[in-house]
Design an enzyme around this catalytic site. Structure first.
Site, short mmCIF file in Angstrom:
data_model
loop_
_atom_site.label_atom_id
_atom_site.label_comp_id
_atom_site.label_asym_id
_atom_site.label_seq_id
_atom_site.Cartn_x
_atom_site.Cartn_y
_atom_site.Cartn_z
N GLY A 17 57.93 32.87 40.19
CA GLY A 17 57.31 34.18 40.04
C GLY A 17 57.83 35.29 40.95
N ILE A 18 56.89 35.93 41.63
CA ILE A 18 57.22 37.09 42.48
C ILE A 18 58.17 36.68 43.61
CG2 ILE A 18 56.24 38.77 44.10
CD1 ILE A 18 53.69 38.80 42.34
N VAL A 64 52.34 26.17 53.37
CA VAL A 64 52.02 27.27 54.29
C VAL A 64 50.70 27.06 55.02
CG1 VAL A 64 53.37 29.03 53.06
CG2 VAL A 64 50.95 28.69 52.46
N TYR A 156 39.02 35.05 45.66
CA TYR A 156 40.44 35.44 45.75
C TYR A 156 40.53 36.81 46.42
CZ TYR A 156 45.14 36.67 43.95
OH TYR A 156 46.45 37.05 43.82
N LYS A 160 42.56 38.31 49.87
CA LYS A 160 43.56 39.38 49.77
C LYS A 160 43.17 40.62 50.59
CE LYS A 160 46.49 37.14 47.26
NZ LYS A 160 47.81 36.80 47.80
N PRO A 186 50.17 43.83 44.35
CA PRO A 186 50.63 43.83 42.96
C PRO A 186 49.45 43.86 42.00
CG PRO A 186 51.57 41.98 44.22
CD PRO A 186 50.44 42.54 45.03
N GLY A 187 49.65 44.54 40.86
CA GLY A 187 48.68 44.46 39.76
C GLY A 187 48.97 43.21 38.96
N THR A 191 53.83 36.23 35.74
CA THR A 191 54.29 35.01 36.41
C THR A 191 53.40 33.85 35.96
OG1 THR A 191 52.75 35.05 38.27
CG2 THR A 191 54.74 36.39 38.51
N1 LIG Z 1 51.17 37.44 39.46
C1 LIG Z 1 50.28 38.38 39.72
O1 LIG Z 1 49.77 39.07 38.81
C2 LIG Z 1 49.85 38.65 41.13
C3 LIG Z 1 49.06 39.78 41.37
C4 LIG Z 1 48.66 40.06 42.67
C5 LIG Z 1 49.06 39.24 43.71
N2 LIG Z 1 49.82 38.15 43.45
C6 LIG Z 1 50.21 37.31 44.60
O2 LIG Z 1 51.61 37.17 44.60
C7 LIG Z 1 51.97 35.94 45.26
C8 LIG Z 1 52.94 35.17 44.36
O3 LIG Z 1 52.27 34.86 43.15
P1 LIG Z 1 53.03 34.49 41.78
O4 LIG Z 1 52.33 35.21 40.72
O5 LIG Z 1 54.47 34.64 41.96
O6 LIG Z 1 52.61 32.94 41.67
P2 LIG Z 1 53.44 31.64 41.21
O7 LIG Z 1 52.40 30.59 41.04
O8 LIG Z 1 54.35 31.97 40.09
O9 LIG Z 1 54.34 31.32 42.48
C9 LIG Z 1 53.76 30.93 43.71
C10 LIG Z 1 54.74 30.08 44.49
O10 LIG Z 1 54.10 29.74 45.73
C11 LIG Z 1 54.20 28.34 45.94
N3 LIG Z 1 53.06 27.87 46.72
C12 LIG Z 1 51.77 27.82 46.33
N4 LIG Z 1 51.03 27.29 47.31
C13 LIG Z 1 51.86 27.01 48.33
C14 LIG Z 1 51.68 26.45 49.61
N5 LIG Z 1 50.48 26.00 50.04
N6 LIG Z 1 52.75 26.33 50.43
C15 LIG Z 1 53.98 26.72 50.00
N7 LIG Z 1 54.22 27.24 48.78
C16 LIG Z 1 53.17 27.38 47.96
C17 LIG Z 1 54.22 27.73 44.53
O11 LIG Z 1 54.79 26.42 44.53
C18 LIG Z 1 55.07 28.75 43.78
O12 LIG Z 1 56.45 28.47 43.90
C19 LIG Z 1 50.66 35.23 45.55
O13 LIG Z 1 50.28 35.47 46.87
C20 LIG Z 1 49.68 35.89 44.59
O14 LIG Z 1 48.34 35.82 45.04
C21 LIG Z 1 50.22 37.82 42.19
#
Ligand SMILES: NC(=O)c1ccc[n+]([C@@H]2O[C@H](COP(=O)([O-])OP(=O)(O)OC[C@H]3O[C@@H](n4cnc5c(N)ncnc54)[C@H](O)[C@@H]3O)[C@@H](O)[C@H]2O)c1
Length: 287
Positions: A17-18, A64, A156, A160, A186-187, A191
């Protein structure tokens, strides 16, 4: 495009993802990348992607929520590259639930990863930046959910909001050492984590989102990565303690989930989301 040639970025959750989008963008900007993720297969794919862009990359399995594992990952980054200039506290999960029956285990896991995980990431990175004496840039991924909340998502949101406030304190502490710290909200970004909110191309959820989001589309990891590139590059030098929302204007959009057809489709996605969570659960366990 920032000039990050010679810089090294430490990215948690870079295996999807991000986080993957950020690794790709920082590599295009010239940085080498170290990924800490529980998903080794996902991290390996990102390493390949970075290598294809002509930059060096390494990954290590690290949860983490574990101080020992994050400290070891940060040490491995410095051992591999000799530097740690940029840190992304990006890894996160979503565990919703009603106040009436949310399981303590879900609450705890989310706090351990989304809040404690950010604290441990920033601590490990900042300690090395100070020791190496070259300053640094740190970006923590918060969320639109730090501003808006509602049924099922308040836990959640709590994590945040915490990230948003910690960043402000850290900017004060680390500024004198040449380290800037910022947060991004992010909105809805397309992902695996947000599959239920982003929906699929041409699906009812996606069309509803496109209709109600002022910019008319769902977010992409590259959108957030572009903002990271600004924050960690030369143009971001005067930014610290900031929280920047990047949501296409969605925060103030109205009635975005009211359509019953959309709600029905979201239920289907929630079931798929539960399956993904079940698949990920063993990754958090330390053998
Ligand atoms: N996708 C969205 O719409 C969105 C919106 C706002 C905030 N976010 C935030 O962006 C960040 C990334 O989210 P994403 O959408 O890319 O999610 P995702 O699930 O696609 O990717 C998350 C990654 O983090 C890794 N991960 C999860 N828990 C872990 C841990 N305990 N230790 C190490 N690695 C770990 C996962 O294996 C994965 O590779 C997160 O903090 C999420 O809360 C996402």
């Amino acid at each position: 495009m920032s000039d990050l040639m010679g810089k090294v970025a430490f990215v948690t959750g870079g295996g999807s993802g991000i986080g993957r989008g950020i690794c790709e963008r920082l590599a295009r900007d010239g940085a080498d990348v170290f990924i800490a993720d529980v998903d080794e297969a996902g991290a390996a794919q990102t390493v390949n992607l970075v290598n294809q862009l002509g930059r060096r990359a390494h990954s290590m399995r690290a949860n983490v929520a574990s101080k020992v594992q994050l400290q070891a990952a940060a040490d491995a980054c410095v051992a591999q590259f000799g530097r740690l200039d940029i840190a992304l506290a990006n890894a996160g999960i979503g565990r919703g639930g009603s106040i009436l029956d949310m399981a303590l285990e879900d609450w705890q896991l989310q706090v351990d990863i989304n809040l404690t995980g950010v604290f441990l990431t920033v601590q490990a990175a900042a300690q090395r930046m100070v020791k190496l004496g070259h300053g640094g840039r740190i970006v923590c991924i918060s969320s639109l959910a730090a501003e808006n909340t509602g049924p099922g998502i308040w836990s959640y949101s709590a994590t945040k909001v915490g990230v948003r406030m910690m960043v402000r304190g850290w900017a004060q502490e680390l500024g004198p050492m040449g380290i800037n710290v910022n947060a991004i909200g992010p909105g809805v970004i397309d992902t695996p984590l947000a599959a239920g909110l982003a929906g699929e191309t041409d699906g009812v959820i996606r069309r509803n989102l496109e209709r109600t989001t002022p910019v008319g589309r769902v977010g992409k990891p590259a959108d957030i990565a572009g903002l990271v590139s600004f924050m960690v590059g030369q143009d971001g030098e005067f930014m610290s303690g900031a929280y920047v929302l990047m949501d296409g204007g969605l925060r103030d959009a109205r009635n975005r989930q009211a359509d019953p057809e959309v709600m029905e489709e979201m239920q289907r996605h929630m079931q798929a989301g539960a399956q993904r969570r079940a698949r990920m659960e063993p990754l958090f366990r330390d053998e």
